[in-house]
Design a protein around this motif. Structure first.
Motif, PDB file in Angstrom:
ATOM      1  N   MET A  48      54.700   6.549   5.976  1.00 42.79           N
ATOM      2  CA  MET A  48      55.657   6.652   6.901  1.00 42.79           C
ATOM      3  C   MET A  48      57.096   6.788   6.143  1.00 42.79           C
ATOM      4  SD  MET A  48      56.289   3.707   9.531  1.00 42.79           S
ATOM      5  CE  MET A  48      57.416   3.749  10.912  1.00 42.79           C
ATOM      6  N   VAL A  49      58.049   7.484   6.344  1.00 41.67           N
ATOM      7  CA  VAL A  49      59.313   7.571   5.712  1.00 41.67           C
ATOM      8  C   VAL A  49      60.128   6.401   5.776  1.00 41.67           C
ATOM      9  CG1 VAL A  49      61.489   8.798   5.937  1.00 41.67           C
ATOM     10  CG2 VAL A  49      59.435  10.109   6.424  1.00 41.67           C
ATOM     11  N   LYS A  50      60.455   5.705   4.537  1.00 39.86           N
ATOM     12  CA  LYS A  50      61.085   4.388   4.640  1.00 39.86           C
ATOM     13  C   LYS A  50      62.698   4.525   4.964  1.00 39.86           C
ATOM     14  CE  LYS A  50      57.400   2.521   3.021  1.00 39.86           C
ATOM     15  NZ  LYS A  50      56.706   1.556   3.659  1.00 39.86           N
ATOM     16  N   ASN A  51      63.477   5.323   4.401  1.00 34.82           N
ATOM     17  CA  ASN A  51      64.695   5.099   4.478  1.00 34.82           C
ATOM     18  C   ASN A  51      65.334   5.663   5.945  1.00 34.82           C
ATOM     19  OD1 ASN A  51      67.612   5.867   4.594  1.00 34.82           O
ATOM     20  ND2 ASN A  51      67.413   5.914   2.364  1.00 34.82           N
ATOM     21  N   ASN A  52      65.927   4.620   6.688  1.00 27.78           N
ATOM     22  CA  ASN A  52      66.219   5.017   8.093  1.00 27.78           C
ATOM     23  C   ASN A  52      67.284   6.288   8.241  1.00 27.78           C
ATOM     24  OD1 ASN A  52      66.079   4.271  10.860  1.00 27.78           O
ATOM     25  ND2 ASN A  52      67.840   3.146  10.588  1.00 27.78           N
ATOM     26  N   ILE A  53      68.070   6.279   7.327  1.00 26.86           N
ATOM     27  CA  ILE A  53      68.989   7.417   7.141  1.00 26.86           C
ATOM     28  C   ILE A  53      68.421   8.778   7.220  1.00 26.86           C
ATOM     29  CG2 ILE A  53      71.126   8.774   6.159  1.00 26.86           C
ATOM     30  CD1 ILE A  53      72.163   5.858   5.730  1.00 26.86           C
ATOM     31  N   GLU A  54      67.282   8.817   6.093  1.00 24.40           N
ATOM     32  CA  GLU A  54      66.738  10.034   5.881  1.00 24.40           C
ATOM     33  C   GLU A  54      65.734  10.419   7.185  1.00 24.40           C
ATOM     34  OE1 GLU A  54      64.661   9.568   2.302  1.00 24.40           O
ATOM     35  OE2 GLU A  54      66.414   9.218   1.162  1.00 24.40           O
ATOM     36  N   GLN A  55      65.288   9.256   7.786  1.00 28.75           N
ATOM     37  CA  GLN A  55      64.388   9.568   9.035  1.00 28.75           C
ATOM     38  C   GLN A  55      65.140  10.299  10.119  1.00 28.75           C
ATOM     39  OE1 GLN A  55      61.764   5.633   8.807  1.00 28.75           O
ATOM     40  NE2 GLN A  55      61.511   6.437  10.625  1.00 28.75           N
ATOM     41  N   LYS A  56      66.336   9.498  10.334  1.00 30.50           N
ATOM     42  CA  LYS A  56      67.117  10.382  11.467  1.00 30.50           C
ATOM     43  C   LYS A  56      67.631  11.759  11.081  1.00 30.50           C
ATOM     44  CE  LYS A  56      69.164   5.875  12.846  1.00 30.50           C
ATOM     45  NZ  LYS A  56      68.193   5.973  14.108  1.00 30.50           N
ATOM     46  N   GLU A  57      67.744  11.951   9.864  1.00 26.19           N
ATOM     47  CA  GLU A  57      68.239  13.383   9.610  1.00 26.19           C
ATOM     48  C   GLU A  57      67.086  14.107   9.495  1.00 26.19           C
ATOM     49  OE1 GLU A  57      70.509  16.633   8.338  1.00 26.19           O
ATOM     50  OE2 GLU A  57      71.075  14.771   9.188  1.00 26.19           O
ATOM     51  N   LEU A  58      65.953  13.725   9.181  1.00 22.77           N
ATOM     52  CA  LEU A  58      64.808  14.690   9.162  1.00 22.77           C
ATOM     53  C   LEU A  58      64.319  14.879  10.826  1.00 22.77           C
ATOM     54  CD1 LEU A  58      61.920  15.884   7.983  1.00 22.77           C
ATOM     55  CD2 LEU A  58      61.081  13.537   8.228  1.00 22.77           C
ATOM     56  N   GLY A  59      64.557  13.783  11.655  1.00 27.51           N
ATOM     57  CA  GLY A  59      64.165  14.046  13.001  1.00 27.51           C
ATOM     58  C   GLY A  59      64.950  14.973  13.555  1.00 27.51           C
ATOM     59  N   ARG A  60      66.418  14.881  13.176  1.00 24.16           N
ATOM     60  CA  ARG A  60      67.551  15.902  13.614  1.00 24.16           C
ATOM     61  C   ARG A  60      67.163  17.431  13.519  1.00 24.16           C
ATOM     62  NH1 ARG A  60      71.783  18.556  12.379  1.00 24.16           N
ATOM     63  NH2 ARG A  60      71.631  18.092  10.052  1.00 24.16           N
ATOM     64  N   ARG A  61      66.843  17.513  12.073  1.00 25.44           N
ATOM     65  CA  ARG A  61      66.345  18.732  11.557  1.00 25.44           C
ATOM     66  C   ARG A  61      65.213  19.370  12.183  1.00 25.44           C
ATOM     67  NH1 ARG A  61      68.058  19.163   5.221  1.00 25.44           N
ATOM     68  NH2 ARG A  61      70.316  18.234   5.421  1.00 25.44           N
ATOM     69  N   LEU A  62      64.137  18.379  12.514  1.00 27.67           N
ATOM     70  CA  LEU A  62      62.910  19.183  13.261  1.00 27.67           C
ATOM     71  C   LEU A  62      63.210  19.328  14.569  1.00 27.67           C
ATOM     72  CD1 LEU A  62      60.506  16.363  11.776  1.00 27.67           C
ATOM     73  CD2 LEU A  62      60.588  18.905  11.098  1.00 27.67           C
TER      74      LEU A  62
ATOM     75  N   ARG B  34      63.922  11.481  17.064  1.00 27.45           N
ATOM     76  CA  ARG B  34      65.055  10.137  17.035  1.00 27.45           C
ATOM     77  C   ARG B  34      65.128   9.509  15.839  1.00 27.45           C
ATOM     78  NH1 ARG B  34      62.830   8.981  22.311  1.00 27.45           N
ATOM     79  NH2 ARG B  34      62.197   6.921  21.374  1.00 27.45           N
ATOM     80  N   GLY B  35      64.015   9.890  14.859  1.00 28.40           N
ATOM     81  CA  GLY B  35      64.024   9.023  13.501  1.00 28.40           C
ATOM     82  C   GLY B  35      63.336   7.923  13.562  1.00 28.40           C
ATOM     83  N   GLU B  36      62.591   7.595  14.744  1.00 28.72           N
ATOM     84  CA  GLU B  36      62.080   6.125  14.669  1.00 28.72           C
ATOM     85  C   GLU B  36      60.869   6.112  14.358  1.00 28.72           C
ATOM     86  OE1 GLU B  36      62.502   5.353  19.018  1.00 28.72           O
ATOM     87  OE2 GLU B  36      64.568   5.636  18.950  1.00 28.72           O
ATOM     88  N   ASP B  37      59.992   7.144  14.282  1.00 26.88           N
ATOM     89  CA  ASP B  37      58.490   7.222  13.837  1.00 26.88           C
ATOM     90  C   ASP B  37      58.098   8.317  13.023  1.00 26.88           C
ATOM     91  OD1 ASP B  37      55.950   6.150  14.130  1.00 26.88           O
ATOM     92  OD2 ASP B  37      55.559   6.784  16.150  1.00 26.88           O
ATOM     93  N   VAL B  38      57.895   8.274  11.945  1.00 24.13           N
ATOM     94  CA  VAL B  38      57.661   9.519  11.169  1.00 24.13           C
ATOM     95  C   VAL B  38      56.337   9.108  10.263  1.00 24.13           C
ATOM     96  CG1 VAL B  38      58.121  11.175   9.959  1.00 24.13           C
ATOM     97  CG2 VAL B  38      59.866  10.441  11.086  1.00 24.13           C
ATOM     98  N   HIS B  39      55.073   9.566  10.803  1.00 26.57           N
ATOM     99  CA  HIS B  39      53.894   9.292   9.905  1.00 26.57           C
ATOM    100  C   HIS B  39      53.498  10.543   9.051  1.00 26.57           C
ATOM    101  CE1 HIS B  39      53.368   5.041  11.528  1.00 26.57           C
ATOM    102  NE2 HIS B  39      53.505   5.864  12.686  1.00 26.57           N
ATOM    103  N   ALA B  40      53.019  10.369   8.097  1.00 27.37           N
ATOM    104  CA  ALA B  40      52.805  11.672   7.116  1.00 27.37           C
ATOM    105  C   ALA B  40      51.966  12.270   7.782  1.00 27.37           C
ATOM    106  CB  ALA B  40      52.501  11.027   5.910  1.00 27.37           C
ATOM    107  N   THR B  41      50.738  11.830   8.256  1.00 30.35           N
ATOM    108  CA  THR B  41      49.812  12.981   8.893  1.00 30.35           C
ATOM    109  C   THR B  41      50.483  13.807  10.111  1.00 30.35           C
ATOM    110  OG1 THR B  41      48.913  11.361  10.461  1.00 30.35           O
ATOM    111  CG2 THR B  41      47.743  11.759   8.322  1.00 30.35           C
ATOM    112  N   THR B  42      51.099  13.316  10.951  1.00 26.36           N
ATOM    113  CA  THR B  42      51.555  13.734  12.075  1.00 26.36           C
ATOM    114  C   THR B  42      53.033  14.896  11.518  1.00 26.36           C
ATOM    115  OG1 THR B  42      51.293  11.885  13.442  1.00 26.36           O
ATOM    116  CG2 THR B  42      53.188  13.464  14.217  1.00 26.36           C
ATOM    117  N   LEU B  43      53.594  14.124  10.670  1.00 27.26           N
ATOM    118  CA  LEU B  43      54.798  15.060   9.950  1.00 27.26           C
ATOM    119  C   LEU B  43      54.073  16.550   9.489  1.00 27.26           C
ATOM    120  CD1 LEU B  43      57.605  15.625   9.338  1.00 27.26           C
ATOM    121  CD2 LEU B  43      57.448  14.266   7.334  1.00 27.26           C
ATOM    122  N   SER B  44      52.939  16.367   8.587  1.00 29.46           N
ATOM    123  CA  SER B  44      52.268  17.420   8.099  1.00 29.46           C
ATOM    124  C   SER B  44      51.856  18.105   9.143  1.00 29.46           C
ATOM    125  CB  SER B  44      50.883  16.723   7.224  1.00 29.46           C
ATOM    126  OG  SER B  44      50.148  17.740   6.842  1.00 29.46           O
TER     127      SER B  44
END
Length: 66
Positions: free
Chosen positions: A1-15, A45-55
């Motif tokens: 799971m991505v830890k940093n909330n800001i990074e999660q939100k940015e990752l979600g936005r880019r995806l 929305r940057g709320e839920d990023v699990h490594a397997t789903t992200l992969s």
């Protein structure tokens, strides 16, 4: 799971940007990687990023990008 909330939100936005550029709906992506549309929504929305789903998501998107 991505830890940093800001990074999660940015990752979600880019995806979300990539998904839209590919002309895919959240429902389409969800079906192709075997998760619910709600899971894709949460990721974007940057709320839920699990490594397997992200992969799985990145694998799907890479098939559409040359």
């Amino acid at each position: 799971m991505v830890k940093n909330n800001i990074e999660q939100k940015e990752l979600g936005r880019r995806l979300q940007i990539v998904r839209k550029q590919l002309g895919l709906l959240q429902r389409d992506v969800a079906e192709q990687i075997g998760v619910s549309s709600l899971t894709i929504s949460r990721i974007e929305r940057g709320e839920d990023v699990h490594a397997t789903t992200l992969s799985s998501l990145l694998g799907l998107y890479s098939k559409h990008i040359s």
